[in-house]
Design a protein around this motif. Structure first.
Motif, PDB file in Angstrom:
ATOM      1  N   MET A  24      25.277  13.936 -16.354  1.00 18.40           N
ATOM      2  CA  MET A  24      23.829  13.899 -16.141  1.00 18.40           C
ATOM      3  C   MET A  24      23.365  12.451 -16.100  1.00 18.40           C
ATOM      4  SD  MET A  24      22.152  17.053 -18.359  1.00 18.40           S
ATOM      5  CE  MET A  24      20.534  16.835 -17.630  1.00 18.40           C
ATOM      6  N   PHE A  68      21.454  17.004 -13.374  1.00 17.77           N
ATOM      7  CA  PHE A  68      22.836  17.424 -13.592  1.00 17.77           C
ATOM      8  C   PHE A  68      23.638  17.313 -12.300  1.00 17.77           C
ATOM      9  CE2 PHE A  68      25.949  20.982 -13.554  1.00 17.77           C
ATOM     10  CZ  PHE A  68      26.798  20.499 -14.549  1.00 17.77           C
ATOM     11  N   GLN A  74      17.932  22.727 -11.667  1.00 22.16           N
ATOM     12  CA  GLN A  74      17.934  23.118 -13.075  1.00 22.16           C
ATOM     13  C   GLN A  74      17.706  24.614 -13.232  1.00 22.16           C
ATOM     14  OE1 GLN A  74      15.702  20.485 -15.598  1.00 22.16           O
ATOM     15  NE2 GLN A  74      15.374  22.066 -17.120  1.00 22.16           N
ATOM     16  N   ASP A 117      19.757  13.241 -21.606  1.00 29.19           N
ATOM     17  CA  ASP A 117      19.625  13.096 -20.154  1.00 29.19           C
ATOM     18  C   ASP A 117      20.736  12.285 -19.500  1.00 29.19           C
ATOM     19  OD1 ASP A 117      17.408  14.640 -19.805  1.00 29.19           O
ATOM     20  OD2 ASP A 117      16.014  13.013 -19.371  1.00 29.19           O
ATOM     21  N   ARG A 140      16.170  22.788 -20.241  1.00 28.02           N
ATOM     22  CA  ARG A 140      17.058  21.740 -20.746  1.00 28.02           C
ATOM     23  C   ARG A 140      16.517  20.991 -21.952  1.00 28.02           C
ATOM     24  NH1 ARG A 140      20.211  20.783 -16.051  1.00 28.02           N
ATOM     25  NH2 ARG A 140      20.938  22.879 -15.550  1.00 28.02           N
TER      26      ARG A 140
END
Length: 269
Positions: free
Chosen positions: A141, A146, A155, A197, A216
């Motif tokens: 990431m 991602f 996501q 992140d 997330r």
């Protein structure tokens, strides 16, 4: 003499008929009391056996207790989970029976978590997350985005609705990643300290799966506890069969008064 024999014969016939009538009366009377205790017990045992077989090998209900999969799954959703798809697990053993499908990237999966050292009271809970990578994949990431094998991934489902959070958050649990980090990829070298992140690249080992929550910034997922062994998979959610506002309702008895009627029957994808 003939008359006496005839009378005796008639008397014997009458006694036989009387006895037969009493016997028939007992049988009829017994039938009138309904099934015996043993017959009722057998019916209950059969029903329990059928329920256990269905629950263990075919279909099981599962409740969503947290917001880690918002907006795909909401707190208060109740799901039917197909346990046959990926191969049912035999309780109290390490045996998994063959299924008719394999978990694929993008599937929502129910599984037993790897050991979570920070929650000793429940170190291996049953969870539901999205499978984002399988054995041999390279994942990382950057800036909250991602990447799978070098390609950016959205996501989860309808992810634009997800809230944002502190992507620079770091945690000692992230350090499990260190032995799996690789250098020299398109993502550059792994950060010295993984954060929510920014982490990786990591290579997923064979026989392992990597799970993330769709939400997330409110998801304790593979970033914290690592890869999931394939044998830990327990099923694939099929659809929502009941849902109510368990986390945001101010009504009494929300499971009856605040039902999300529009979610009932939703297919999970």
């Amino acid at each position: 003499m003939a008359s006496k024999k005839s009378a005796s014969s008639r008397s014997g016939s009458a006694v036989s008929a009387l006895r037969a009538g009493k016997s028939a009366g007992k049988s009829a009377g017994g039938a009138g009391h309904g099934p015996s205790l043993w017959e009722n017990t057998k019916a209950v045992l059969f029903t329990v056996a059928v329920f256990l077989v269905v629950r263990t090998f075919l279909l099981e209900a599962y409740r969503i207790p947290s917001g880690s999969m918002i907006p795909t799954l909401l707190i208060g959703d109740w799901l039917f989970v197909n346990k046959l798809a990926y191969g049912p697990h035999v309780p109290f053993t390490a045996i998994n029976l063959p299924g008719y499908d394999d978990p694929e990237r993008g599937d929502v999966v129910v599984f037993v978590s790897p050991n979570q050292v920070d929650q000793p009271d429940d170190p291996t809970p049953t969870l539901v997350k999205r499978l984002v990578a399988v054995g041999g994949d390279t994942v990382w990431m950057r800036g909250g985005l991602f990447y799978l094998n070098g390609l950016p991934q959205r996501q989860g489902f309808a992810a634009s609705q997800n809230p944002k959070g502190d992507g620079g958050f770091s945690h000692p649990l992230f350090l499990w990643q260190k032995p799996f980090e690789v250098k020299g990829t398109a993502a550059g070298d792994p950060p010295a300290q993984p954060t929510l992140d920014d982490w990786g690249p990591l290579v997923v080992p064979p026989g392992m799966l990597f799970m993330l929550g769709d939400n997330r910034y409110d998801s304790k997922d593979g970033r914290y506890w690592g890869f999931v062994p394939r044998e830990n998979v327990r099923g694939r959610p099929v659809f929502v069969y009941y849902s109510y506002r368990a986390d945001e309702s101010d009504r009494p008895l929300p499971f009856l008064t605040d039902i999300r009627w529009g979610r009932i029957g939703d297919i999970i994808r």
